[in-house]
Design a protein around this motif. Structure first.
Motif, PDB file in Angstrom:
ATOM      1  N   TYR A 122       0.827  -1.210   0.000  1.00 38.25           N
ATOM      2  CA  TYR A 122       0.000   0.000   0.000  1.00 38.25           C
ATOM      3  C   TYR A 122       0.862   1.261   0.000  1.00 38.25           C
ATOM      4  O   TYR A 122       0.585   2.217  -0.739  1.00 38.25           O
ATOM      5  N   TYR A 123       1.915   1.278   0.816  1.00 38.44           N
ATOM      6  CA  TYR A 123       2.699   2.507   0.923  1.00 38.44           C
ATOM      7  C   TYR A 123       3.650   2.695  -0.254  1.00 38.44           C
ATOM      8  O   TYR A 123       4.255   3.764  -0.396  1.00 38.44           O
ATOM      9  N   ARG A 124       3.740   1.678  -1.121  1.00 32.41           N
ATOM     10  CA  ARG A 124       4.423   1.941  -2.394  1.00 32.41           C
ATOM     11  C   ARG A 124       3.601   2.895  -3.261  1.00 32.41           C
ATOM     12  O   ARG A 124       4.155   3.600  -4.110  1.00 32.41           O
ATOM     13  N   CYS A 125       2.290   2.936  -3.017  1.00 31.76           N
ATOM     14  CA  CYS A 125       1.448   3.926  -3.693  1.00 31.76           C
ATOM     15  C   CYS A 125       1.862   5.338  -3.286  1.00 31.76           C
ATOM     16  O   CYS A 125       1.945   6.248  -4.126  1.00 31.76           O
ATOM     17  N   SER A 126       2.128   5.533  -1.990  1.00 32.36           N
ATOM     18  CA  SER A 126       2.570   6.855  -1.523  1.00 32.36           C
ATOM     19  C   SER A 126       3.901   7.228  -2.148  1.00 32.36           C
ATOM     20  O   SER A 126       4.132   8.392  -2.508  1.00 32.36           O
ATOM     21  N   LEU A 127       4.792   6.243  -2.277  1.00 30.86           N
ATOM     22  CA  LEU A 127       6.081   6.505  -2.924  1.00 30.86           C
ATOM     23  C   LEU A 127       5.870   6.922  -4.373  1.00 30.86           C
ATOM     24  O   LEU A 127       6.502   7.880  -4.858  1.00 30.86           O
ATOM     25  N   ALA A 128       4.991   6.230  -5.074  1.00 30.18           N
ATOM     26  CA  ALA A 128       4.702   6.587  -6.467  1.00 30.18           C
ATOM     27  C   ALA A 128       4.122   7.991  -6.563  1.00 30.18           C
ATOM     28  O   ALA A 128       4.451   8.765  -7.472  1.00 30.18           O
TER      29      ALA A 128
END
Length: 556
Positions: free
Chosen positions: A187-193
Motif C-alpha cells: 500500500y505505501y508503495r502507492c505513496s512513494l509513487a
C-alpha cells in the motif's frame, strides 16, 4: 476494657480487608492493561474495549498511569476515535524518557508527533518523529519504523518539500518490507509513487504502480487497487494525457461509488475542459458551487483553462479562507495584496515584457563583465603559476646539469677504458676497473627518463656504449676468466649444455665486474627483468651435469 479491645480488633480487621481489596483491584488493573497491550496491533478495537473498562482510580503507580495513558492514546488513534490526547501522551513520553524504556518511548513519540502533525506544527512534528525513528532503528522495530517514516513524509508533503517526502516514503517502504508486512509494504508503495509523481518522475511512478497493482490483485486488496487508480490520474495529468486521466477517474468511480471528493471533481472538470467537453466541465463546476465546495475545489485551474483569468483569481481568493497549507496561504495573501494590479493585467503584461527585456540586457552585460573579469583573473593567475613552475624546472635542470657535468669531468678517462676493451690483449677484468663506469651507469639509469637531463644523457651514452657494447667485450671477458680459472669457460662451451648464446652473453656480463645497473643498460631492459634473467641462468647452470658448475655459480 473489653469493649475497647473489641473496637480495636474490629478496626484492624477492616483495615486488613480494605488493603487486600485494594491490592486485588491493582492486580486486575495491571492485568487488563497488559492484555490490551498484547492485542493492540492485531485487534485494536478489542484493546480499546479493554482499556475503556479499566478503572483509572485503581492506577496506584506512575508506571501504571503512564501505560494507561499510552495504551488509551494508541487505541483511540488506531480506531480513529477523535480525542485531544496531548496531555496524556506528553505525560507518558516524560515518564518513559526518565525510565529509558525505549520501545514505549518510541510509541509515545510517534503519537505525540502525529498530534503535532495534525495541528500543523510541522517543524516540531518532524523533530519528534526523527527521535522516534532513531529509537525504532536501534530496536529494529521495522513495522513502527515504517509508520514513523510515513508520518515524516506527510510532514514534508504538507510544506511542499517533495524531494524529502519521497525520500522518507522510500524509507517507509523499505521498513515495511523488512517487517514482513506485505499489505502495508504494497500500500505505501502507492505513496512513494505519488511522491515521485510530484517530483515529475512519472516513468518510475508508473512502473511502481503497475507492480503494486499486480500484487494487490493477487491479494484481492481493493483499497490498494483504488488508490493505485487515484494516483494514476495524477501521473496521466503530469504527462498531459487528458483522456487517459479521465478513464482512470471513471475506474476509481467504479471501484468506489462514494468517490465524490470535491477536489477530485474539480480536477475532472479541468480534464473535461482540456479535452473540449466544456458542457460536462460546466455542469461539475456548477454542482460544486451549488454545494459550496470551496475548501478543495476552488476551480482556479478550470477557469485558467478557459482563459477566464478574472474568475480564476476570484476562485483563488475564495480558497484562501479554507486551505490549511502554510505555503498556499502565504501565496494567496500575496495575490490579494496585488488586486489592483490584476485589474490592469494587460497593461502590466506589456510593462513587464519591457522590464524583462531591459533586465535581461542588464544581466547579459553584467554577466559578460563578470565572465571577462573572471577569465582575466584566471589567465593572470595561470600565467603566474606557469612562470613559477618554469623557473623551478629551469633551476632544477641547471642543478642537475652542473652535477652531471662535474661527474663527467671526474670520470673523463672513460673513453680510454673503452679503447682498452677494443684490444684483444686487454688485461684481466677486475671489479675496480669498472667502478667509475658503474657510477656513471647508475646516474644514467636514474635520469634517462627525465626530459631535463636529455642533453647530459646523450653526452654520456657514447662513453658508456663505446665501452660495454663493444662486440669483443664478451670474448675478452671469457678469455680472462679461462686464464684465471684453469679453462673453466672453454670446458663449459665445449660441454653439451642447453645454454644459449644469450645465456653465455649474460654470463660474461655477470662475471665482468659490472654493476647490475650497467648490465641492465647493456641488455636494454629494466633492473627487475635483469634479476629474473639472472635467476633463470643460475637455475639452468645448477641443473647442468657439469663438474665445475659450483665454480661458475660463485663467479656470478
Amino acid at each position: 476494657m473489653n469493649r475497647l479491645k473489641n473496637l480495636i480488633y474490629t478496626l484492624l480487621l477492616i483495615t486488613i480487608c480494605l488493603a487486600s481489596s485494594c491490592g486485588h483491584r491493582e492486580d486486575i488493573t495491571v492485568a487488563q492493561l497488559l492484555r490490551a497491550e498484547a492485542v493492540m496491533d492485531e485487534h485494536p478495537d478489542s484493546a480499546l474495549t479493554i482499556i475503556m473498562a479499566v478503572d483509572s482510580s485503581a492506577l496506584a503507580t506512575p508506571a501504571d498511569s503512564a501505560l494507561y495513558n499510552l495504551l488509551l492514546t494508541q487505541a483511540q488513534v488506531k480506531n480513529d476515535v477523535p480525542a485531544d490526547y496531548l496531555e496524556r501522551i506528553s505525560k507518558a513520553e516524560s515518564y518513559y524518557r526518565r525510565q529509558q524504556d525505549k520501545p514505549r518511548l518510541m510509541l509515545a513519540l510517534l503519537y505525540l508527533g502525529e498530534y503535532q502533525l495534525g495541528k500543523g506544527e510541522y517543524d516540531t512534528a518532524v523533530s519528534t518523529l526523527l527521535e522516534a525513528e532513531r529509537i525504532a532503528t536501534d530496536t529494529k522495530n521495522w513495522f513502527y519504523l515504517g509508520l514513523i517514516e510515513t508520518d515524516i513524509s506527510s510532514a514534508y508533503l504538507n510544506v511542499f518539500s517533495f524531494e524529502k517526502s519521497a525520500k522518507y516514503n522510500e524509507k517507509a517502504v523499505e521498513a515495511f518490507h523488512r517487517s514482513g508486512n506485505t499489505e502495508y509494504w504494497n500500500y505505501y508503495r502507492c505513496s512513494l509513487a505519488n511522491s515521485l509523481c510530484n517530483l515529475g518522475e512519472t516513468t518510475r511512478a508508473a512502473e511502481i504502480l503497475d507492480s503494486v497493482m499486480v500484487k494487490a490483485q493477487e491479494m484481492k486488496d481493493t483499497v490498494t487497487i483504488t488508490t493505485v487508480w487515484q494516483i494514476k490520474v495524477s501521473v496521466h495529468i503530469n504527462r498531459k494525457e487528458w483522456k487517459e486521466a479521465i478513464a482512470a477517474y471513471e475506474k476509481v468511480r467504479q471501484l468506489d461509488s462514494s468517490f465524490i471528493d470535491a477536489q477530485a471533481n474539480q480536477r475532472l472538470a479541468y480534464l473535461y475542459c482540456k479535452t473540449g467537453q466544456i458542457d460536462k466541465a460546466d455542469s461539475i463546476i456548477a454542482l460544486l458551487s451549488a454545494n459550496h465546495n470551496n475548501v478543495y475545489a476552488s476551480a482556479d485551474s478550470y477557469y485558467e483553462s478557459k482563459r477566464d483569468y478574472k474568475q480564476a483569481y476570484k476562485s483563488l481568493l475564495r480558497q484562501k479562507s479554507f486551505t490549511d497549507s502554510v505555503l498556499r496561504v502565504a501565496a494567496l495573501e500575496k495575490v490579494s495584496r496585488t488586486q489592483s494590479q490584476f485589474e490592469e493585467l494587460e497593461m502590466e503584461k506589456k510593462n513587464l515584457t519591457i522590464r524583462n527585456q531591459r533586465l535581461m540586457l542588464t544581466l547579459i552585460i553584467v554577466c559578460g563583465i563578470f565572465v571577462i573579469a573572471v577569465l582575466a583573473a584566471y589567465i593572470i593567475a595561470r600565467r603566474r603559476k606557469l612562470n613559477q613552475r618554469l623557473n623551478s624546472l629551469v633551476m632544477k635542470y641547471n642543478l642537475v646539469l652542473r652535477e652531471l657535468e662535474a661527474s663527467a669531468r671526474e670520470h673523463e678517462g672513460l673513453e680510454e677504458i673503452g679503447r682498452e676493451h677494443d684490444s684483444c690483449d686487454a688485461s684481466s677484468p677486475a671489479p675496480d676497473r669498472f667502478a667509475t663506469l658503474n657510477a656513471v651507469c647508475d646516474e644514467y639509469y636514474r635520469l634517462r627518463t627525465k626530459q631535463s637531463a636529455q642533453q647530459f644523457i646523450k653526452r654520456i651514452e657514447s662513453l658508456i656504449f663505446s665501452t660495454i657494447k663493444n662486440p669483443k667485450f664478451n670474448s675478452t671477458i671469457f678469455r680472462d676468466i679461462d686464464a684465471e680459472h684453469d679453462n673453466l669457460i672453454s670446458q663449459l662451451q665445449e660441454a653439451k649444455t642447453p645454454l644459449t648464446d644469450n645465456d653465455f652473453s649474460l654470463l660474461a656480463l655477470l662475471c665482468s665486474g659490472l654493476s647490475y645497473t650497467a648490465i641492465a643498460i647493456v641488455l636494454d631492459t629494466s633492473l627487475p627483468t635483469m634479476y629474473v634473467r639472472k635467476s633463470r641462468l643460475k637455475a639452468k647452470i645448477a641443473a647442468l651435469d657439469f663438474p665445475r658448475k659450483d665454480e661458475i655459480l660463485t663467479l656470478i
